[in-house]
Design an enzyme around this catalytic site. Structure first.
Site, short mmCIF file in Angstrom:
data_model
loop_
_atom_site.label_atom_id
_atom_site.label_comp_id
_atom_site.label_asym_id
_atom_site.label_seq_id
_atom_site.Cartn_x
_atom_site.Cartn_y
_atom_site.Cartn_z
N ASN A 45 0.83 -1.21 0.00
CA ASN A 45 0.00 0.00 0.00
C ASN A 45 0.86 1.26 0.00
OD1 ASN A 45 -2.31 -1.56 0.11
ND2 ASN A 45 -2.70 -1.20 2.28
N ARG A 377 -10.29 -4.68 -14.38
CA ARG A 377 -9.21 -5.58 -13.97
C ARG A 377 -9.74 -7.00 -13.99
NH1 ARG A 377 -7.84 -1.29 -10.11
NH2 ARG A 377 -5.77 -0.49 -10.66
N ARG A 407 -5.03 1.64 -13.38
CA ARG A 407 -3.67 1.85 -12.89
C ARG A 407 -2.98 0.55 -12.51
NH1 ARG A 407 -1.67 6.61 -11.40
NH2 ARG A 407 -3.70 7.52 -10.90
N HIS A 437 -15.12 2.83 -15.28
CA HIS A 437 -14.93 2.11 -14.02
C HIS A 437 -16.18 1.33 -13.63
CE1 HIS A 437 -14.08 1.99 -9.51
NE2 HIS A 437 -12.98 1.48 -10.04
N TYR A 470 -11.89 -9.66 -1.80
CA TYR A 470 -12.60 -8.38 -1.72
C TYR A 470 -14.07 -8.66 -1.44
CZ TYR A 470 -8.77 -5.88 -4.18
OH TYR A 470 -7.57 -5.32 -4.55
N ARG A 566 -13.70 2.80 4.25
CA ARG A 566 -12.50 1.97 4.43
C ARG A 566 -11.22 2.79 4.38
NH1 ARG A 566 -11.36 -0.89 -0.40
NH2 ARG A 566 -9.63 0.53 -0.70
N HIS A 594 -14.91 -3.47 0.05
CA HIS A 594 -14.87 -2.79 -1.24
C HIS A 594 -16.21 -2.30 -1.77
CE1 HIS A 594 -13.81 -2.60 -5.68
NE2 HIS A 594 -12.82 -1.95 -5.15
#
Length: 690
Positions: A45, A377, A407, A437, A470, A566, A594
């Site tokens: 992270n 992703r 990213r 997204h 997640y 979060r 998430h």
């Protein structure tokens, strides 16, 4: 009121989030192997923080200075100083926790040995292994006056900085990349005697133990020293706007730029001598705006996410077997199941197989005509994409919208795009000015002479791997009003110049912000009319000042607001006269929280939404995002029940206050409750009753 009071800096809030991850590594109630893996998550992270957020602050300082905006430059420089101070504090905590975790592992007969801890047998085994297995992957960089070291290093590797010293001469320096991409960083030494004792040596220590073997015969030295360091680069990229370049070519070129971007952080072994630190600083062109500080012996700790459990099963979390959804399994086909009623899944508690099966069946069902899906992703070996290719082979029309700018997944998405295009899939590379997204999939099927749309709206990526770690919602529906608007989103992506109206869905950047603001205002109106009013939400990040101001106004009006955030939270709860009615917690546990959820209770007409969008300016204004209402009353209640379990968490919930001090929610006289485990039990019981 001063902005510093109203809005907590998002960068410092992000570091506060990562401190919560560090708390999990410190928590002795977590199994020992999980604790060391949390150290890896924290490190990973922090790498991303520097590659993106700290790099952005550095860039903004330069822009402000170039524009002559001294006040802004000074503010940002102070922010960078606060970032560096906080990171150093966290680094000290990290080293203390690491030592404690290593001691904890030793109590379970798992020993992480440094080179000076090895006995004669172990040293001989390491030397043999190094010569026969590791040396082939090592090619030192010998540094001279002409060496441009900055261009030779990447930000994803750990290195050793080497000093080759001779009496009465200046030392020569070299760099060795620890070859973790070619071999494991963790080597289990075969036991000589007791098989209970597990001895692990790090690849870094192997190299340091055998370092003379690398240079002997090539460079003269009387003494040799080697210390670890890691550099983190700015991960931003610019795209050359030449007209004759395709979008894919531009993205490929931007990936090359990332390899030579400026460093924003260098961390090195605390024991590295001053002359080596100085030379390294000069070679990497470190400025006052960059972070360079000492830390523990090991760098690139993110590899510890995959630390092997060579001991007993109880050193890891007991597995929670994914739950089968009876709403799907009691029907012959996914289409029969979705026709019967809307279905809501909650990963990783439910099996992600239900979604992959949705796509697989669509790929060969003779009645299916088209499949549309967003890809942000995906897993490295994606069953979903394999099914989409099968669908083309079966004569279906398949459209895949691929976001090339996801990213750190850009290169993978470029390769997937090429593979799908070669297979005959229509690949749409989105809107150049907007990231895509949304988590949307539409299957169109012919039924009784008419076309019927089946829709999936989700909060997470279509990724088999992350769906195991997640938490995310998936809503499957045959509601034609919702599904038709889902089709319109794909039209919007391909033809953004046309006008679109969305009555049900919240679509960024068209109407999501205004719809959310309207829902907040409606709660104020309900309260003013003497009706119940409450707002409950769950998101990853809350940093959009316009939406924060809307929540402040609702709080001032007396609306009760509860949030679960979060990550970053710029809203400051508990400000007298402004945010006294706002309560925010954060939960960090074994699964990454998430989902994005919004619940509006006003007037007795509960409204529930799931969304792909966080409450950030980029998500509201600069991305295509989809928020979907949940109309089924039973599914609404399920989401509410899950949220209530999280607000009752007495073990993993932290209070977000104006200081972001990460205090755990006070348990008082309440029983111990760990919401992620309680949610699993709740869903399991729910499925048993269906």
């Amino acid at each position: 009121m001063d902005n510093d009071v109203l809005y907590y800096p998002k960068e410092l809030s992000w570091l506060s989030f990562n401190e919560r991850v560090l708390q999990e590594a410190a928590d002795k109630n977590n199994p020992a192997i999980e604790r060391i893996r949390f150290l890896g998550i924290y490190s990973n992270n922090l790498d991303e923080f520097y590659r993106v957020r700290a790099a952005d602050v550095k860039r903004l300082i330069t822009i402000a200075q170039n524009d002559g905006n001294e006040e802004e430059a000074e503010r940002l420089t102070e922010l960078m100083a606060q970032i560096q101070k906080k990171v150093v504090q966290l680094s000290e905590k990290f080293d203390q926790i690491h030592k404690d975790v290593v001691k904890s592992l030793a109590r379970y007969n798992i020993h992480i040995l440094r080179k000076d801890d090895l006995d004669d047998y172990q040293k001989q085994w390491v030397r043999n292994f190094f010569i026969n297995k590791a040396l082939r992957h090592i090619a030192p960089i010998l540094i001279d006056k002409k060496t441009d070291l900055l261009s030779r290093l990447n930000g994803n590797s750990v290195y050793l900085y080497v000093a080759l010293r001779r009496k009465e001469r200046n030392p020569k320096f070299a760099v060795i990349q620890v070859p973790t991409s070619e071999m494991s960083r963790f080597m289990l030494i075969p036991p000589q005697k007791s098989r209970k004792k597990k001895s692990i040596v790090m690849l870094d220590d192997m190299i340091q133990l055998c370092i003379e073997d690398i240079f002997r015969g090539f460079v003269k030295f009387d003494e040799i020293e080697a210390f670890s360091f890691k550099m983190t680069r700015d991960a931003e990229y610019s795209i050359n706007e030449e007209i004759d370049e395709s979008f894919v070519e531009k993205m490929s070129e931007s990936m090359k730029q990332r390899l030579i971007a400026e460093p924003v952080r260098v961390i090195y072994d605390t024991d590295m001598p001053e002359d080596m630190q100085s030379d390294l600083r000069k070679r990497l062109k470190i400025t006052k705006l960059d972070t360079m500080h000492a830390a523990g012996h090991y760098r690139n700790f993110k590899d510890f996410i995959g630390f092997p459990n060579v001991g007993r099963d109880y050193l890891e979390h007991a597995p929670l077997p994914a739950i089968d959804s009876k709403a799907f399994s009691k029907y012959n086909t996914v289409f029969d199941a979705i026709t019967a009623r809307d279905i809501l899944l909650y990963y990783p508690y439910h099996r992600f197989l239900h979604f992959t099966e949705f796509v697989r069946q669509a790929a060969f069902d003779p009645n299916v005509k088209t499949i549309r899906i967003n890809i942000y992703r995906v897993a490295s070996n994606s069953r979903i994409i394999n099914s989409l290719i099968d669908a083309v082979d079966n004569g279906k029309k398949v459209t895949v919208v691929v976001e090339l700018r996801a990213r750190f997944d850009e290169e993978a998405n470029i390769e997937w795009s090429k593979r799908m295009t070669d297979a005959g899939i229509r690949v749409v590379l989105g809107v150049p000015t907007l990231k895509i997204h949304s988590k949307l999939c539409i299957v169109t099927r012919e039924e009784r002479g008419s076309l019927v749309n089946y829709a999936h709206f989700g909060t997470g990526n279509f990724n088999e791997k992350t769906a195991k770690i997640y938490t995310d919602y998936s809503l499957f529906t045959r509601n034609q009003e919702l599904a038709n608007e889902g089709v319109a989103v794909f039209d919007l992506i391909q033809y953004p110049y046309r006008r679109y109206k969305f009555q049900h869905l919240q679509i960024s950047p068209l109407n999501a912000r205004t719809k959310i603001q309207s829902l907040i205002r409606q709660e104020i109106q309900h309260l003013n009319q003497g009706q119940d009013a409450q707002i409950t939400f769950k998101i990853n990040n809350l940093v959009d000042k316009e939406l924060i101001d809307d929540l402040y106004r609702a709080s001032q009006a007396g609306v009760k607001i509860r949030g679960i955030v979060r990550g970053m939270c710029s809203l400051n709860p508990g400000i007298k006269g402004i945010s006294e009615n706002i309560e925010i917690i954060s939960i960090v546990d074994r699964f990454l929280e998430h989902p994005r959820v919004m619940i509006f209770e006003g007037g007795g007409e509960r409204k529930v939404y799931i969304s792909s969008a966080d409450w950030m300016t980029r998500n509201m204004d600069n991305r295509i995002e989809v928020g979907c209402p949940v109309y089924d009353k039973g599914l609404q209640q399920r989401i509410v029940d899950i949220m209530e379990l999280q607000f009752k968490d007495t073990l993993k919930a932290r209070v977000i206050d104006k200081d972001q001090s990460n205090k755990y929610v006070a348990r008082g006289n309440r029983k111990k409750l760990r919401s992620q485990i309680e949610i699993y039990d709740y869903l399991k019981k729910l499925e048993d009753t269906l």
